[in-house]
Motif scaffolding. Sequence first.
Motif, PDB file in Angstrom:
ATOM      1  N   GLU A  52       0.820  -1.208   0.000  1.00 21.94           N
ATOM      2  CA  GLU A  52       0.000   0.000   0.000  1.00 21.94           C
ATOM      3  C   GLU A  52       0.858   1.264   0.000  1.00 21.94           C
ATOM      4  OE1 GLU A  52      -2.104  -3.361   0.755  1.00 21.94           O
ATOM      5  OE2 GLU A  52      -0.756  -2.615   2.320  1.00 21.94           O
ATOM      6  N   SER A  53       1.949   1.277   0.766  1.00 20.13           N
ATOM      7  CA  SER A  53       2.803   2.470   0.772  1.00 20.13           C
ATOM      8  C   SER A  53       3.415   2.699  -0.606  1.00 20.13           C
ATOM      9  CB  SER A  53       3.904   2.340   1.831  1.00 20.13           C
ATOM     10  OG  SER A  53       4.809   1.306   1.522  1.00 20.13           O
ATOM     11  N   THR A  54       3.755   1.623  -1.305  1.00 20.45           N
ATOM     12  CA  THR A  54       4.322   1.745  -2.648  1.00 20.45           C
ATOM     13  C   THR A  54       3.294   2.302  -3.626  1.00 20.45           C
ATOM     14  OG1 THR A  54       5.783  -0.136  -2.184  1.00 20.45           O
ATOM     15  CG2 THR A  54       5.496   0.501  -4.501  1.00 20.45           C
ATOM     16  N   VAL A  55       2.067   1.805  -3.536  1.00 21.54           N
ATOM     17  CA  VAL A  55       0.994   2.299  -4.405  1.00 21.54           C
ATOM     18  C   VAL A  55       0.680   3.758  -4.089  1.00 21.54           C
ATOM     19  CG1 VAL A  55      -1.456   2.050  -4.975  1.00 21.54           C
ATOM     20  CG2 VAL A  55      -0.006   0.018  -4.782  1.00 21.54           C
ATOM     21  N   LEU A  56       0.582   4.098  -2.804  1.00 19.59           N
ATOM     22  CA  LEU A  56       0.294   5.477  -2.408  1.00 19.59           C
ATOM     23  C   LEU A  56       1.379   6.432  -2.879  1.00 19.59           C
ATOM     24  CD1 LEU A  56      -1.030   4.859   1.212  1.00 19.59           C
ATOM     25  CD2 LEU A  56      -2.328   5.922  -0.643  1.00 19.59           C
ATOM     26  N   ALA A  57       2.636   6.034  -2.750  1.00 19.78           N
ATOM     27  CA  ALA A  57       3.735   6.902  -3.187  1.00 19.78           C
ATOM     28  C   ALA A  57       3.645   7.174  -4.686  1.00 19.78           C
ATOM     29  CB  ALA A  57       5.076   6.260  -2.837  1.00 19.78           C
TER      30      ALA A  57
END
Length: 287
Positions: free
Chosen positions: A6-11
């Motif tokens: 999720e952090s990768t997608v959000l970034a």
Amino acid sequence: MIELPESTVLARQISETLKGKRIVCVAANASPHKFAWFTGDPGNYPTLLAGKKIESAAAFGNFVEIEVADTLLAISTPIKYHPAGEMPPKKHQLYLAFEDDSGLSCTVQMWGAMLCLPRDTPGGMPDYQIAKQKPSPLVKDFDRPYFDSLFTPDCDALTAKEFLATKQRIPGLGNGVLQDILWAARVHPKRKMGELLQPEKDALFEAIKHILCKMTVHGGRDTERDLFDQPGGYKTVLSKNTVHTPCPVCNTLIRKEAFLGGAIYFCAKCQPLTTSPIHLTSVKLPL
């Protein structure tokens, strides 16, 4: 809670959607939360951020690092974008309003950090600093020799859940994503790491790389939401969405138990607590 996928997608979404947007108003800690962490006094965030533009974002473990001119925002809690005309949530721990009347909000669920740091000398929480120093399972540097280096003698007594999701051994791999990783590797969350045989260690490494990549490619897990409040496209095998439903491999009902301060989900047939020759023949990625 957001983890590495999720952090990768959000970034990525923040870099694509918010780059160049100027912050005109900041509200930090408007709804106090016992487990919301800030850097220093959140009352200083408007002075540190207002008038500056979003430049880019990157993921480090479960943190989204947003570059705002000479300042870094390191966020480990769900992040939502609000187009012009859309009201922010009534309760939030951080809200950025942009000059085009759109906004960005962070609302802590269980716990979360919203750190505001100088870009040239960043500090912040130890978890954030460790995440910036260690290779992500999504990159080539997280290879088999590196994974094997994590197996120190003191790890033998740890359960598989403890090994994967504590002490920042693998930043961004938490209690959420580990469920499908362990299922794919045919390892029970309560198995002691010292009991794992070589085929099981092989399967565990492959599952970490494969499952996290698949979760990320599909926009995160279906139990979490992205920048635009949409659920991820990865369908979890073991989660709150699937408990008491049949395992897709053997049809045994998926179980849920409390363990080490959180929930674990597992298939008792695919993930036995003891190793057998029959079990070892099935240790291969089912996804």
